[in-house]
Design a protein around this motif. Structure first.
Motif, PDB file in Angstrom:
ATOM      1  N   SER A   1      -0.177  11.263  -8.091  1.00 46.18           N
ATOM      2  CA  SER A   1      -0.618  10.195  -8.978  1.00 46.18           C
ATOM      3  C   SER A   1       0.404  10.076 -10.088  1.00 46.18           C
ATOM      4  N   LEU A   2       0.322   8.998 -10.843  1.00 42.98           N
ATOM      5  CA  LEU A   2       1.226   8.856 -11.983  1.00 42.98           C
ATOM      6  C   LEU A   2       0.840   9.871 -13.042  1.00 42.98           C
ATOM      7  N   ASP A   3       1.820  10.319 -13.793  1.00 44.02           N
ATOM      8  CA  ASP A   3       1.585  11.380 -14.762  1.00 44.02           C
ATOM      9  C   ASP A   3       0.636  10.945 -15.875  1.00 44.02           C
ATOM     10  N   ASP A   4       0.781   9.727 -16.354  1.00 43.82           N
ATOM     11  CA  ASP A   4      -0.120   9.238 -17.396  1.00 43.82           C
ATOM     12  C   ASP A   4      -0.069   7.715 -17.477  1.00 43.82           C
ATOM     13  N   GLU A   5      -0.831   7.175 -18.378  1.00 42.79           N
ATOM     14  CA  GLU A   5      -0.950   5.723 -18.540  1.00 42.79           C
ATOM     15  C   GLU A   5       0.380   5.085 -18.955  1.00 42.79           C
ATOM     16  N   HIS A   6       1.229   5.830 -19.653  1.00 39.25           N
ATOM     17  CA  HIS A   6       2.513   5.272 -20.097  1.00 39.25           C
ATOM     18  C   HIS A   6       3.385   4.869 -18.915  1.00 39.25           C
ATOM     19  N   VAL A   7       3.374   5.652 -17.864  1.00 40.71           N
ATOM     20  CA  VAL A   7       4.182   5.343 -16.684  1.00 40.71           C
ATOM     21  C   VAL A   7       3.670   4.051 -16.048  1.00 40.71           C
ATOM     22  N   LYS A   8       2.374   3.939 -15.942  1.00 41.88           N
ATOM     23  CA  LYS A   8       1.767   2.722 -15.394  1.00 41.88           C
ATOM     24  C   LYS A   8       2.172   1.509 -16.236  1.00 41.88           C
ATOM     25  N   GLN A   9       2.140   1.656 -17.549  1.00 37.61           N
ATOM     26  CA  GLN A   9       2.515   0.560 -18.441  1.00 37.61           C
ATOM     27  C   GLN A   9       3.985   0.178 -18.268  1.00 37.61           C
ATOM     28  N   LEU A  10       4.853   1.161 -18.120  1.00 33.54           N
ATOM     29  CA  LEU A  10       6.278   0.872 -17.907  1.00 33.54           C
ATOM     30  C   LEU A  10       6.482   0.011 -16.668  1.00 33.54           C
ATOM     31  N   VAL A  11       5.834   0.387 -15.583  1.00 30.16           N
ATOM     32  CA  VAL A  11       5.983  -0.357 -14.332  1.00 30.16           C
ATOM     33  C   VAL A  11       5.434  -1.770 -14.486  1.00 30.16           C
ATOM     34  N   HIS A  12       4.262  -1.900 -15.078  1.00 26.89           N
ATOM     35  CA  HIS A  12       3.656  -3.224 -15.248  1.00 26.89           C
ATOM     36  C   HIS A  12       4.478  -4.110 -16.187  1.00 26.89           C
ATOM     37  N   ILE A  13       4.963  -3.567 -17.268  1.00 24.17           N
ATOM     38  CA  ILE A  13       5.773  -4.351 -18.202  1.00 24.17           C
ATOM     39  C   ILE A  13       7.063  -4.813 -17.532  1.00 24.17           C
ATOM     40  N   ALA A  14       7.690  -3.941 -16.759  1.00 24.93           N
ATOM     41  CA  ALA A  14       8.921  -4.317 -16.044  1.00 24.93           C
ATOM     42  C   ALA A  14       8.633  -5.445 -15.057  1.00 24.93           C
ATOM     43  N   MET A  15       7.507  -5.380 -14.371  1.00 28.69           N
ATOM     44  CA  MET A  15       7.153  -6.436 -13.418  1.00 28.69           C
ATOM     45  C   MET A  15       6.914  -7.759 -14.127  1.00 28.69           C
TER      46      MET A  15
ATOM     47  N   MET B   1      10.737  14.433 -12.971  1.00 27.96           N
ATOM     48  CA  MET B   1      10.990  13.608 -14.158  1.00 27.96           C
ATOM     49  C   MET B   1       9.724  13.424 -15.001  1.00 27.96           C
ATOM     50  N   LYS B   2       8.641  14.068 -14.583  1.00 31.50           N
ATOM     51  CA  LYS B   2       7.347  13.975 -15.252  1.00 31.50           C
ATOM     52  C   LYS B   2       6.786  12.546 -15.262  1.00 31.50           C
ATOM     53  N   LEU B   3       7.128  11.812 -14.210  1.00 27.69           N
ATOM     54  CA  LEU B   3       6.573  10.468 -14.030  1.00 27.69           C
ATOM     55  C   LEU B   3       5.374  10.509 -13.092  1.00 27.69           C
ATOM     56  N   ALA B   4       5.307  11.551 -12.269  1.00 28.05           N
ATOM     57  CA  ALA B   4       4.186  11.726 -11.342  1.00 28.05           C
ATOM     58  C   ALA B   4       3.726  13.177 -11.408  1.00 28.05           C
ATOM     59  N   LYS B   5       2.513  13.381 -10.940  1.00 23.29           N
ATOM     60  CA  LYS B   5       1.962  14.743 -10.861  1.00 23.29           C
ATOM     61  C   LYS B   5       1.318  14.886  -9.492  1.00 23.29           C
ATOM     62  N   HIS B   6       1.037  16.106  -9.103  1.00 19.96           N
ATOM     63  CA  HIS B   6       0.432  16.316  -7.793  1.00 19.96           C
ATOM     64  C   HIS B   6      -0.695  17.339  -7.866  1.00 19.96           C
ATOM     65  N   ARG B   7      -1.513  17.295  -6.816  1.00 25.09           N
ATOM     66  CA  ARG B   7      -2.562  18.300  -6.646  1.00 25.09           C
ATOM     67  C   ARG B   7      -2.645  18.602  -5.158  1.00 25.09           C
ATOM     68  N   ARG B   8      -2.971  19.819  -4.865  1.00 23.28           N
ATOM     69  CA  ARG B   8      -3.110  20.251  -3.472  1.00 23.28           C
ATOM     70  C   ARG B   8      -4.583  20.303  -3.089  1.00 23.28           C
ATOM     71  N   GLN B   9      -4.834  19.881  -1.875  1.00 24.76           N
ATOM     72  CA  GLN B   9      -6.169  19.993  -1.296  1.00 24.76           C
ATOM     73  C   GLN B   9      -5.957  20.508   0.125  1.00 24.76           C
TER      74      GLN B   9
ATOM     75  N   GLU C   1      17.771   9.757 -26.682  1.00 19.46           N
ATOM     76  CA  GLU C   1      18.386  10.669 -25.717  1.00 19.46           C
ATOM     77  C   GLU C   1      17.354  11.176 -24.709  1.00 19.46           C
ATOM     78  N   GLY C   2      17.726  11.109 -23.454  1.00 13.08           N
ATOM     79  CA  GLY C   2      16.854  11.545 -22.376  1.00 13.08           C
ATOM     80  C   GLY C   2      16.019  10.428 -21.776  1.00 13.08           C
ATOM     81  N   VAL C   3      15.807   9.365 -22.517  1.00 12.37           N
ATOM     82  CA  VAL C   3      14.986   8.248 -22.025  1.00 12.37           C
ATOM     83  C   VAL C   3      15.669   7.551 -20.853  1.00 12.37           C
ATOM     84  N   GLU C   4      16.986   7.550 -20.841  1.00 15.10           N
ATOM     85  CA  GLU C   4      17.711   6.881 -19.753  1.00 15.10           C
ATOM     86  C   GLU C   4      17.363   7.494 -18.403  1.00 15.10           C
ATOM     87  N   GLU C   5      16.986   8.765 -18.395  1.00 12.30           N
ATOM     88  CA  GLU C   5      16.632   9.425 -17.137  1.00 12.30           C
ATOM     89  C   GLU C   5      15.373   8.807 -16.528  1.00 12.30           C
TER      90      GLU C   5
END
Length: 108
Positions: free
Chosen positions: A88-102, A73-81, A20-24
Motif C-alpha cells: 500500500s502507499l506509505d501515507d496520504e502524502h504519497v497519494k496526494q502527490l500522485v493525484h496532484i501530478a495527474m 524510498m518510503k513511498l510504499a509499505k508492505h505487510r505479509r500474510q 535536499e533529498g526530495v528529488e529522490e
C-alpha cells in the motif's frame, strides 16, 4: 537591465537546503512503471505483488523489483500474510502527490 533583490535572495537561499533529498521522491515516481503502481495503489487500499504484476502487465519479478524500490524510498509499505506480500502507499502524502501530478498533467 539586471534584476537582483538582495533581500529576497538572502531570505530564500538558506532555505533551499531544505529540499535536499526530495528529488529522490520525484526520481522514483518519474519511472512510468513505478508511477503506474503508485497510481494503482491510490485506487485501492492495497494490492498483492501478483495483482500489481497483472495491473501493470509485467512479471511478478518486475513488479516486486519496482515495489521494493518504492518501499525503500518510503513511498510504499508492505505487510505479509502467510506467503503473500501486500503493498500500500506509505501515507496520504504519497497519494496526494500522485493525484496532484495527474491533475496538473491534465491541465495542459
Amino acid at each position: 537591465m539586471l534584476c537582483h533583490n538582495e533581500e529576497k535572495v538572502n531570505k530564500v537561499k538558506p532555505l533551499i537546503k531544505e529540499i535536499e533529498g526530495v528529488e529522490e521522491i520525484f526520481k522514483a515516481l518519474a519511472d512510468p512503471t513505478r508511477l503506474k503502481i503508485a497510481y494503482a495503489l491510490t485506487l485501492t487500499e492495497e494490492l498483492c505483488v501478483h495483482d500489481v504484476a497483472s495491473v501493470i502487465e509485467s512479471s511478478t519479478s518486475t513488479a516486486s523489483h519496482h515495489l521494493r524500490l518504492l518501499k525503500d524510498m518510503k513511498l510504499a509499505k508492505h505487510r505479509r500474510q502467510g506467503k503473500l506480500v501486500f503493498y500500500s502507499l506509505d501515507d496520504e502524502h504519497v497519494k496526494q502527490l500522485v493525484h496532484i501530478a495527474m491533475i496538473h498533467a491534465k491541465e495542459k
